[in-house]
Design an enzyme around this catalytic site. Structure first.
Site, PDB file in Angstrom:
ATOM      1  N   VAL A 127       0.797  -1.226   0.000  1.00  0.00           N
ATOM      2  CA  VAL A 127       0.000   0.000   0.000  1.00  0.00           C
ATOM      3  C   VAL A 127       0.830   1.278   0.000  1.00  0.00           C
ATOM      4  O   VAL A 127       0.277   2.371   0.040  1.00  0.00           O
ATOM      5  CB  VAL A 127      -1.041   0.011   1.149  1.00  0.00           C
ATOM      6  CG1 VAL A 127      -2.104  -1.050   0.913  1.00  0.00           C
ATOM      7  CG2 VAL A 127      -0.376  -0.155   2.499  1.00  0.00           C
ATOM      8  N   TYR A 170       8.128   6.862  14.635  1.00  0.00           N
ATOM      9  CA  TYR A 170       6.747   6.390  14.728  1.00  0.00           C
ATOM     10  C   TYR A 170       5.820   7.509  15.187  1.00  0.00           C
ATOM     11  O   TYR A 170       4.755   7.743  14.599  1.00  0.00           O
ATOM     12  CB  TYR A 170       6.667   5.201  15.686  1.00  0.00           C
ATOM     13  CG  TYR A 170       5.277   4.636  15.859  1.00  0.00           C
ATOM     14  CD1 TYR A 170       4.707   3.843  14.861  1.00  0.00           C
ATOM     15  CD2 TYR A 170       4.540   4.896  16.998  1.00  0.00           C
ATOM     16  CE1 TYR A 170       3.432   3.326  15.011  1.00  0.00           C
ATOM     17  CE2 TYR A 170       3.265   4.378  17.162  1.00  0.00           C
ATOM     18  CZ  TYR A 170       2.716   3.587  16.159  1.00  0.00           C
ATOM     19  OH  TYR A 170       1.445   3.077  16.316  1.00  0.00           O
ATOM     20  N   LYS A 206       2.543   9.105  13.187  1.00  0.00           N
ATOM     21  CA  LYS A 206       1.189   9.088  13.732  1.00  0.00           C
ATOM     22  C   LYS A 206       0.654  10.506  13.929  1.00  0.00           C
ATOM     23  O   LYS A 206      -0.548  10.740  13.803  1.00  0.00           O
ATOM     24  CB  LYS A 206       1.128   8.262  15.019  1.00  0.00           C
ATOM     25  CG  LYS A 206       1.347   6.769  14.748  1.00  0.00           C
ATOM     26  CD  LYS A 206       0.373   6.245  13.692  1.00  0.00           C
ATOM     27  CE  LYS A 206       0.535   4.779  13.412  1.00  0.00           C
ATOM     28  NZ  LYS A 206      -0.495   4.239  12.522  1.00  0.00           N
TER      29      LYS A 206
END
Length: 189
Positions: free
Chosen positions: A64, A155, A159
């Site tokens: 993806v 990370y 996010k």
């Protein structure tokens, strides 16, 4: 049951873990489910399980983070089930290491999977939702979007981007019948 009857849901990163649990829940609530994931074995097994239980479900393999693969997978799911009116952008991963030990390749990889995938999936599905008069998009963010965690700078940054992506899509497309929300799970097993 059947709260989602007539809905067609696409779940990116839906072959394992929370994504698979979500696919099962969407199906149990009456939605037809398109699972898009790079894990062919898990994706095909999940869809076989759903179909055996009497649900409409298809699997399409895609990385993806790659536009051509996303577009082909969404086209495949749409051909089998119809245009999606629900998109669950769930694909994601994590890099855990001290910031000064991270490399540019870590940054690029994590942003490709966690953020670029949402852009590509939303870009591929949104025109069909608009043409149908509306839809719902859910993006998996994290508590790490608002609370920093040690050894997870990359990370946390992805996010945070996911969080704002969901807000911006919601604002831009609210007058076209599109809802977009971020869910922010905490730590799970």
């Amino acid at each position: 049951m059947d709260r989602l009857k007539g809905k067609i849901a696409i779940i990116s990163g839906g072959a394992t873990g929370m994504g698979a649990a979500s696919a099962r829940l969407f199906a149990a609530e009456g939605a037809a489910v398109g699972v898009i994931d790079r894990n062919v074995e898990a994706g095909e097994a999940l869809v076989a399980e759903l179909v055996a239980a009497g649900h409409r479900a298809v699997f399409a393999r895609a990385d993806v983070s790659l536009k051509a693969e996303v577009e082909a997978a969404v086209a495949s799911v749409t051909a089998a089930l119809g245009p999606a009116n629900v998109l669950f952008n769930h694909a994601g991963t994590i890099v855990i290491k001290p910031f000064l030990e991270t490399e540019e390749a870590d940054w690029d990889f994590l942003f490709d999977v966690n953020v670029k995938s949402m852009y590509l999936m939303t870009r591929a599905v949104l025109p069909g939702m608009i043409a149908a008069g509306g839809g719902s998009i859910v993006c998996t963010s994290s508590i790490s979007a608002v609370y920093a965690t040690p050894n997870e700078v990359l990370y946390d940054a992805t996010k945070g981007a996911v969080h704002m992506f969901a807000r911006a899509i919601a604002v831009e497309f609210r007058d076209r019948g599109i809802r977009c929300n971020a869910v922010c799970p905490g730590f799970i097993e």
